[in-house]
Design a protein around this motif. Structure first.
Motif, mmCIF file in Angstrom:
data_model
loop_
_atom_site.group_PDB
_atom_site.id
_atom_site.type_symbol
_atom_site.label_atom_id
_atom_site.label_comp_id
_atom_site.label_asym_id
_atom_site.label_seq_id
_atom_site.Cartn_x
_atom_site.Cartn_y
_atom_site.Cartn_z
ATOM 1 N N UNK A 46 -5.771 -6.038 5.056
ATOM 2 C CA UNK A 46 -5.073 -6.537 3.873
ATOM 3 C C UNK A 46 -5.410 -5.656 2.664
ATOM 4 N N UNK A 47 -4.543 -5.630 1.634
ATOM 5 C CA UNK A 47 -4.754 -4.690 0.529
ATOM 6 C C UNK A 47 -5.924 -5.047 -0.378
ATOM 7 N N UNK A 48 -6.710 -4.036 -0.698
ATOM 8 C CA UNK A 48 -7.756 -4.132 -1.708
ATOM 9 C C UNK A 48 -7.593 -2.969 -2.668
ATOM 10 N N UNK A 49 -8.157 -3.119 -3.855
ATOM 11 C CA UNK A 49 -8.026 -2.076 -4.868
ATOM 12 C C UNK A 49 -9.319 -1.287 -4.983
ATOM 13 N N UNK A 50 -9.160 0.027 -5.135
ATOM 14 C CA UNK A 50 -10.296 0.907 -5.371
ATOM 15 C C UNK A 50 -9.804 2.080 -6.204
ATOM 16 N N UNK A 51 -10.659 2.590 -7.076
ATOM 17 C CA UNK A 51 -10.184 3.481 -8.139
ATOM 18 C C UNK A 51 -10.686 4.914 -8.028
ATOM 19 N N UNK A 52 -10.967 5.380 -6.818
ATOM 20 C CA UNK A 52 -11.456 6.758 -6.677
ATOM 21 C C UNK A 52 -10.336 7.777 -6.898
ATOM 22 N N UNK A 71 0.835 -1.205 0.000
ATOM 23 C CA UNK A 71 0.000 0.000 0.000
ATOM 24 C C UNK A 71 0.866 1.249 0.000
ATOM 25 N N UNK A 72 1.943 1.224 0.781
ATOM 26 C CA UNK A 72 2.862 2.364 0.819
ATOM 27 C C UNK A 72 3.581 2.550 -0.506
ATOM 28 N N UNK A 73 3.874 1.425 -1.176
ATOM 29 C CA UNK A 73 4.660 1.495 -2.406
ATOM 30 C C UNK A 73 3.829 1.800 -3.641
ATOM 31 N N UNK A 74 2.500 1.674 -3.556
ATOM 32 C CA UNK A 74 1.647 1.883 -4.733
ATOM 33 C C UNK A 74 1.718 3.339 -5.194
ATOM 34 N N UNK A 78 0.084 4.727 -7.603
ATOM 35 C CA UNK A 78 -1.163 5.173 -8.217
ATOM 36 C C UNK A 78 -2.290 5.367 -7.203
ATOM 37 N N UNK A 79 -1.990 5.141 -5.924
ATOM 38 C CA UNK A 79 -2.965 5.318 -4.835
ATOM 39 C C UNK A 79 -4.220 4.473 -5.045
ATOM 40 N N UNK A 80 -3.984 3.265 -5.520
ATOM 41 C CA UNK A 80 -5.078 2.343 -5.799
ATOM 42 C C UNK A 80 -5.314 1.396 -4.618
ATOM 43 N N UNK A 81 -4.227 0.987 -3.961
ATOM 44 C CA UNK A 81 -4.343 0.035 -2.859
ATOM 45 C C UNK A 81 -4.679 0.740 -1.555
ATOM 46 N N UNK A 82 -5.486 0.096 -0.757
ATOM 47 C CA UNK A 82 -5.834 0.612 0.562
ATOM 48 C C UNK A 82 -6.222 -0.564 1.462
#
Length: 507
Positions: A374-380, A355-358, A360-364
């Motif tokens: 745990x990491x999930x993807x979201x596209x806001x 999450x820290x390395x992403x 594109x700020x997609x993982x949270x």
């Protein structure tokens, strides 16, 4: 000398591991990413036999040097204890081991891993706990400092720094990181390594191994004058100076006792060269059988490892753009390389490094109880760029397997779904096609809409007034990257969003 060597090595490891969680440029992982992969629990979950064997041999040779040099949470506690020691000298004292609590926490940890309740295991895993502290508490401060430098650099026409978004990815994860941070400071400030020797499952496992270590600190009873300086400076509280006994299962080989002893009565020597028979805990609790405990827990750990194998929103400053809201996905989206939702749930320790390395700020962090933190993807705030494989490069546990750019372009992690009632050509009567223009795999085409639609103003139009083009999705080509969802101008919910897949597939 040994203590100074340990401090230098621990400082280097701690600084570099912390920077892995702070670095938003993605450059440090190329050089020092291996430091995350030599952490004990990530190596076990990744079935990295070489690293696990190295750490086991290291412990059998030198004791728990992993806890005092490699583990960032252990070094963090040492830093707090060192600061506390500036205020009050000789603050520690010997206390018996709380074995029932140590082994209960280890049993709870293993059962949680085997049962799939990784959220419980992640709460007490040392590397993951420090990762959450670094990414949720230290990283924002680091980024604000960077943004301040970028502000001043811009004023002198320098582009040595660039600003980055600072935002709260998950309130529950932030709260847990804050509670962990405060609890560790309180424990380390008063009692040194209490967490390591009562709660930490890795410390308990390595403690079983360190009972048989070749090199260990040994008390020379002929030189000891009973001043108890060693016990009062032992942050592990494992030195019984009155009886000249050291509990090697709790000793973290910090060498503080050797430096504090003015009589030279403690030396770090091979076990066979024990100075006095009284050094060995001859009158230790006879109910405990160290060899039996070691074999049982080693077998349990081996069994565990075997089972685990099975953008900113701007428009030129003319108006405020409403933030997007997260769609109600039936299936969460997991990163490319994670293979499936079950694989990432079983292997991820929620350390937040991906999450820290992403970039594109997609993982949270996930808010779901079964996959908590745990990491999930979201596209806001962005989308998963096809050329980026950063999360798969930094994951130390194998929860996200390493993939190439070519492989990523063919991995389908989800598929796009069109929501007719939100689509701007139908609601506003204007041309759009943003999703089709930016789709990197050409999975979206604009086709004429045949039928009646109603504008937001309430007027009903037919196809004779104007040809309305709407998107059609080829779900066989869509890889679920979220470009369409992120770039869709509809607010607050996009007219197109990505639904995740339980199992990823190659297209």
């Amino acid at each position: 000398m040994l203590r100074k060597i340990r401090i230098v090595a621990a400082t280097i490891c701690f600084t570099l591991i912390t920077l892995l969680f702070l670095d938003f440029t993605g450059t440090l992982h190329l050089w020092f990413g291996w430091l995350a992969k030599i952490q004990f629990l990530p190596a076990v979950l990744a079935l990295n036999v070489g690293v696990v064997a190295f750490l086991v041999i290291l412990t059998l040779l030198f004791g728990r040097v992993y806890c005092s040099v490699i583990c960032p949470l252990g070094v963090f506690q040492d830093i707090v204890s060192w600061i506390s020691g500036k205020r009050k000298k000789n603050q520690f004292r010997y206390s018996p081991a709380i074995s029932w609590l140590r082994y209960s926490m280890l049993a709870l940890f293993i059962v949680a891993l085997l049962a799939g309740f990784t959220a419980i295991a992640a709460l007490i895993a040392p590397y993951s706990a420090y990762g959450r502290i670094a990414s949720n508490l230290f990283a924002p401060l680091y980024q604000w400092g960077n943004n301040l430098l970028a502000y001043f650099a811009e004023r002198i026409d320098s582009y040595a720094f660039y600003s980055t978004d600072v935002w709260l990815k998950s309130i529950p994860t932030f709260i847990i990181a804050l509670v962990t941070f405060v609890s560790l400071i309180i424990l380390a400030w008063k009692n040194g390594r209490t967490y390591c020797n009562t709660i930490c499952p890795v410390g308990t496992v390595l403690g079983l191994l360190s009972r048989f270590s070749l090199f260990r600190p040994v008390i020379d009873t002929t030189k000891c004058n009973g001043c108890q300086s060693c016990a009062r400076n032992c942050k592990a509280s494992c030195i019984d100076a009155k009886n000249h006994i050291i509990d090697y299962s709790r000793c973290v080989a910090c060498m503080d006792c050797i430096e504090k002893c003015r009589q030279g009565a403690i030396r770090y020597i091979p076990r066979r060269k024990t100075i006095s028979e009284s050094v060995e805990p001859a009158h230790e609790d006879k109910k405990e059988n160290p060899r039996r405990e070691f074999l049982s827990f080693a077998g349990l750990l081996a069994g565990t490892a075997l089972l685990k194998a099975q953008e900113k929103k701007v428009d030129g400053g003319l108006a405020v753009i409403e933030d997007k809201k997260i769609p109600n996905r039936i299936t969460p989206i997991t990163p490319p390389g994670s293979l499936s939702a079950s694989n990432i749930a079983q292997h991820c320790t929620a350390c937040q490094l991906c999450i820290s390395a992403c970039p594109n700020q997609v993982l949270r962090p996930s808010g779901n109880l079964m996959t908590f933190m745990q990491p999930e993807m979201s596209y806001e705030r962005g989308y998963c760029r096809p050329e980026c494989t950063k999360c798969s490069e930094v994951c130390p546990t194998g929860a996200i397997r390493p993939i190439t750019v070519a492989e990523k372009s063919s991995i389908q992690i989800g598929h796009a779904v069109w929501v007719k009632k939100n689509c701007i050509p139908l609601t506003d009567g204007v041309d759009c096609g943003n999703c089709a223009r930016h789709c990197p795999v050409g999975a979206i085409q604009m086709v004429p809409f045949h039928g009646r639609h109603r504008h937001r103003g309430g007027r009903e139009n037919s196809e004779q007034d104007k040809t309305i083009m709407i998107p059609v999705i080829n779900t066989e080509r869509c890889i679920g990257c979220g470009t369409c969802e992120n770039l869709c101008p509809a607010r607050p919910f996009s007219a197109i969003y990505v639904e995740g897949h339980e199992h990823h597939r190659i297209i």
